[in-house]
Scaffold this motif. Structure first.
Motif, short mmCIF file in Angstrom:
data_model
loop_
_atom_site.label_atom_id
_atom_site.label_comp_id
_atom_site.label_asym_id
_atom_site.label_seq_id
_atom_site.Cartn_x
_atom_site.Cartn_y
_atom_site.Cartn_z
N LYS A 73 -3.50 6.13 16.56
CA LYS A 73 -4.16 5.38 17.64
C LYS A 73 -3.20 4.46 18.37
CE LYS A 73 -8.92 5.52 16.27
NZ LYS A 73 -9.99 4.86 15.55
N ASN A 74 -2.27 3.85 17.63
CA ASN A 74 -1.42 2.85 18.31
C ASN A 74 -0.14 3.46 18.91
OD1 ASN A 74 0.51 3.07 16.27
ND2 ASN A 74 -0.11 1.20 15.22
N GLY A 75 0.01 4.76 18.78
CA GLY A 75 1.15 5.41 19.46
C GLY A 75 2.38 5.60 18.59
N ALA A 76 2.42 4.98 17.42
CA ALA A 76 3.62 5.09 16.57
C ALA A 76 3.87 6.54 16.15
CB ALA A 76 3.47 4.19 15.34
N LEU A 77 2.78 7.27 15.94
CA LEU A 77 2.92 8.68 15.53
C LEU A 77 3.63 9.47 16.64
CD1 LEU A 77 2.17 10.80 13.37
CD2 LEU A 77 0.04 11.18 14.61
N ALA A 78 3.28 9.16 17.87
CA ALA A 78 3.92 9.84 19.00
C ALA A 78 5.42 9.53 19.02
CB ALA A 78 3.25 9.41 20.31
N ASP A 79 5.78 8.30 18.67
CA ASP A 79 7.22 7.96 18.65
C ASP A 79 7.95 8.79 17.59
OD1 ASP A 79 6.84 6.07 20.62
OD2 ASP A 79 6.48 4.44 19.20
N MET A 80 7.28 9.02 16.47
CA MET A 80 7.89 9.85 15.41
C MET A 80 8.05 11.29 15.90
SD MET A 80 5.67 8.70 12.12
CE MET A 80 5.91 7.17 11.24
N VAL A 81 6.96 11.82 16.45
CA VAL A 81 6.97 13.22 16.87
C VAL A 81 8.00 13.42 17.99
CG1 VAL A 81 5.56 15.05 17.92
CG2 VAL A 81 4.58 13.58 16.15
N ASN A 82 8.03 12.48 18.92
CA ASN A 82 9.00 12.57 20.02
C ASN A 82 10.43 12.60 19.52
OD1 ASN A 82 7.79 12.85 22.46
ND2 ASN A 82 7.23 10.68 22.60
N ALA A 83 10.68 11.88 18.45
CA ALA A 83 12.06 11.81 17.92
C ALA A 83 12.42 13.09 17.17
CB ALA A 83 12.20 10.61 17.01
N GLY A 84 11.41 13.92 16.89
CA GLY A 84 11.69 15.19 16.22
C GLY A 84 11.23 15.24 14.77
N ALA A 85 10.42 14.27 14.37
CA ALA A 85 9.94 14.29 12.99
C ALA A 85 8.92 15.41 12.81
CB ALA A 85 9.29 12.96 12.63
N ARG A 86 8.96 16.04 11.65
CA ARG A 86 7.95 17.04 11.30
C ARG A 86 6.90 16.29 10.48
NH1 ARG A 86 11.62 21.40 8.38
NH2 ARG A 86 9.66 22.55 8.27
N VAL A 87 5.72 16.15 11.05
CA VAL A 87 4.71 15.32 10.39
C VAL A 87 3.88 16.18 9.43
CG1 VAL A 87 2.75 13.78 10.72
CG2 VAL A 87 4.69 13.70 12.29
N LEU A 88 3.79 15.72 8.19
CA LEU A 88 3.04 16.45 7.16
C LEU A 88 1.71 15.77 6.91
CD1 LEU A 88 5.93 16.85 4.54
CD2 LEU A 88 5.31 18.41 6.37
N GLU A 89 0.81 16.47 6.22
CA GLU A 89 -0.47 15.84 5.92
C GLU A 89 -0.28 14.72 4.89
OE1 GLU A 89 -3.37 18.39 3.99
OE2 GLU A 89 -1.78 19.69 3.26
N SER A 90 -1.30 13.86 4.79
CA SER A 90 -1.22 12.71 3.89
C SER A 90 -1.43 13.19 2.46
CB SER A 90 -2.31 11.69 4.25
OG SER A 90 -2.02 11.13 5.49
N ALA A 91 -0.33 13.45 1.78
CA ALA A 91 -0.40 14.01 0.43
C ALA A 91 0.97 13.85 -0.21
CB ALA A 91 -0.79 15.48 0.49
N CYS A 92 1.09 14.30 -1.46
CA CYS A 92 2.38 14.17 -2.17
C CYS A 92 3.45 15.06 -1.56
CB CYS A 92 2.19 14.56 -3.63
SG CYS A 92 0.97 13.58 -4.50
#
Ligand code: MIC
Ligand code: SF4
Length: 645
Positions: A336-355
């Motif tokens: 919601k606050n946009g931080a996720l977009a900053d990660m994705v924009n930088a090239g992070a591969r975002v995984l689900e919330s798990a181990c």
């Protein structure tokens, strides 16, 4: 009194609070996760108790999340239905890592929590006495039974000074690990205190108590203060706050001091969490993978800091950056606050919330790769790649290194991003399903997929045990060696016969076949045997292969309890020279072992005959009367059944 003793005293069911003697305590809350949970619920069902008797029991799905076949999804269904039938809350896949969610939504200061996962002490960050145990112990606690443990020594960790820029909670626990080693916490509760405590947020404290598991400690705990109150308030649970502090004249069995202002960014090098050095000493190492997340470092503040570092940058070309936010709450807020977009924009591969990669469920690094991880364990092969080298460090150092492409001391990066703890977290517990109402329990049908196989149960201890020394291993063997877990094996946690084929194979691929051919026998091991996970499978798989006893220089706490609960004798060498002199293939006999156990005072003078060498050696097995009876009965399930007859 110190905090640990206050909570133990208020929950004491039996025994005296004398370090080294057996006590039992009442358990307020339990947690299970799916990779140990299937077994815990099968065992709970075997006990025949209709409804849990705890204040709150929660079952999480967070480990077995890759669904490469039907097995994991089947187990999820089993856990969802069995919990509904017996009064247990169900945290759906996607809601987050058990320890993170428990801290956010259910943990409360002053309470006891028993979890079938070794990192349950994460709850100590909020002032809980939170202990990791095998699934069977948790099943017993769910049924209202007390939890038995050896009264630990209480070690005060006196925090003085203040952390410098870019130095984090992860560096505090890495400093403690460097000082005390992975064996240093055995038989102890680490109680944090001193003027440095007030400057640490609850998630920072939880990072520290979480990794107390790597010290081998029974648990770790922080006071409950105004910082705790603010955290609970922000989680909409201020009414659950109580103050918890050590008395001014509190006594401790041991004390160490960590001066926060002297710490630098640290890193644990392969392949042990205590192999710690300053990042500045080995900076420049070329990095292939960076993984941010896990129950150690995936809080809202961790994620916001990482996002701020990544904002407007690009991950270095040679690096794969993966990020797994610790819970749905965190993921939702950064979305919601946009931080996720900053990660994705930088090239992070975002995984689900798990181990995820922490337990080798995907993201195995390339051959010989260097992987930097914000996790808590870097045992050889745990990532899924044997030749990979895993380094443990803070999210700050991980994010900076991901951009630079080499291991980097974050202090070179510039100004530290300022991240403030929110006054109110986003609260929505829609992924936690309440159990069926009591009157409907009978109507709930428990769904069992074909992957759920009967688990082995031992038989009464015979008069004599004899067999070969089937394998001889070195010090610090982890449960990841005894019962490896990765994307290929984790789906079989409810299929012990299948798993047994992989038992101890990282040490010797021929072990399972040899054990089966010999019809069982003994394992010979060095110090701290079974460190790491709470997985009972590290006892169940040897049981399946006919293992009767383990002779070791010393044992890790949870694994030793798991062996006993399954009727396998954990025997400690009195003289280390006897370990040196023993060889694989030696024939060992424990004569009149029932009498020997019954008569042993403080577990001393138990004799093992090495038939091959024509020698008698002494081993110890300190046991309470109850533990003696458990071993004589062939394990806790048999013992409990006998008691209920
Ligand atoms: C781990 O971190 O090793 C695990 C996977 O969470 C284990 C539990 C398990 O093996 O299922 C643990 O820490 O107890
Ligand atoms: Fe999950 Fe890793 Fe934490 Fe174990 S240590 S509970 S695998 S995140």
């Amino acid at each position: 009194m110190n905090i640990a003793r206050k909570i133990i005293e208020s929950h004491l069911v039996s025994g005296k609070m004398i370090a080294g003697s057996e006590i039992s305590i009442r358990i307020d809350q339990t947690l299970t996760q799916d990779s140990t949970g299937t077994m815990a619920y099968l065992q709970f069902e075997a006990m025949g108790i209709p409804q849990v008797k705890t204040k709150k029991s929660v079952a999480y799905i967070d480990h077995n999340m890759l669904q490469a076949g039907f097995e994991n999804a089947d187990d999820h269904k089993y856990i969802q239905t069995v919990t509904s039938k017996h009064g247990i809350y169900f945290s759906r896949p996607g809601n987050g890592i058990c320890h993170q969610v428990q801290l956010e939504r259910f943990g409360a200061p002053g309470m006891t929590l028993l979890g079938s996962d070794s990192h349950t002490p994460t709850g100590g960050g909020i002032g809980m006495l939170a202990i990791g145990a095998g699934g069977l112990d948790v099943a017993v606690a769910m049924g209202g039974g007390p939890y038995y443990l050896i009264m630990p020594k209480i070690c005060k960790v006196n925090l003085v000074g203040k952390l410098g820029p870019w130095v984090t909670a992860k560096d505090i626990i890495l400093a403690v690990l460097r000082k005390m080693t992975v064996k240093g916490g055995v038989g102890k509760i680490m109680e944090y205190g001193g003027p440095g405590v007030a400057s640490l947020s609850v998630p920072q404290r939880a990072t520290i108590t979480n990794m107390g598991a790597e010290l081998g400690a029974t648990t770790s705990i922080f006071p409950s203060d105004e910082v705790t109150r603010a955290f609970l308030k922000a989680q909409g649970r201020e009414e659950q706050w109580v103050e918890l502090k050590a008395d001014a004249d509190a006594e401790y069995d041991e004390e160490i001091t960590i001066d926060l202002s002297e710490l630098e960014p640290l890193v644990a090098q392969p392949h042990s969490p205590d192999n710690v050095t300053e990042i500045s000493k080995i900076a420049g190492l070329k990095v292939d993978q960076v993984a941010i997340g896990s129950c150690t470092n995936a809080s809202y503040a961790d994620m916001m800091t990482v996002a701020a570092i990544l904002k407007g940058k690009t991950v270095a070309p040679g690096v794969s950056l993966v990020i797994a936010p610790g819970s749905k709450q965190v993921l939702n807020m950064i979305a919601k606050n946009g931080a996720l977009a900053d990660m994705v924009n930088a090239g992070a591969r975002v995984l689900e919330s798990a181990c995820g990669p922490c337990i080798g469920m995907g993201q195995a690094p390339a051959t010989d790769a260097i992987s930097l991880r914000t996790f808590n364990r870097n045992f050889e092969g745990r990532s899924g790649t044997w030749s990979a080298k895993v380094y443990l460090l803070s999210p700050e150092a991980a994010a900076v290194s991901a951009i630079k492409g080499v291991l980097t001391d974050p202090r070179e990066y510039g100004e530290v991003p300022t991240v403030t703890m929110p006054e109110a977290f986003e609260i929505n517990d829609n992924m936690v399903i309440a159990p069926a109402p009591v009157e409907d329990y009978d109507k709930v049908e428990v769904v069992r997929g074909p992957n759920i196989k009967p688990f082995p149960v031992n038989t009464e201890l015979p008069q004599e045990l004899t067999g070969k020394a089937l394998i001889k291993v070195v010090d610090n063997i982890t449960t990841d060696h005894i019962m490896p877990s990765n994307a290929k094996l984790l789906p079989y946690r409810s299929n012990v016969p299948y798993l047994a084929e992989y038992c101890l194979t990282p040490c010797d691929p021929g072990f399972p076949a040899r054990a089966k051919e010999a019809g069982g026998g003994f394992i010979i091991a060095g110090a701290n045997y079974g460190q790491g996970s709470s997985r009972e499978h590290a006892a169940l798989a040897p049981l399946q292969l006919g293992i009767k006893g383990v002779l070791a220089k010393s044992f890790a706490r949870i694994h030793m309890a798991n062996l006993m609960n399954n009727g396998i004798l954990p025997l400690a060498f009195v003289n280390e020279a006897d370990y040196d002199a023993m060889d694989q293939e030696d024939i060992l006999t424990l004569k009149n072992i029932r009498e020997q156990l019954e008569q042993a005072v403080d577990g001393k003078n138990i004799i093992v005959t090495n038939e091959t060498k024509g020698k008698e050696i002494e081993v110890t097995l300190p046991l309470s009367e109850r533990q003696k009876d458990i071993l004589l009965a062939g394990g806790l399930l048999n013992y409990t059944k006998k008691q209920n007859q």
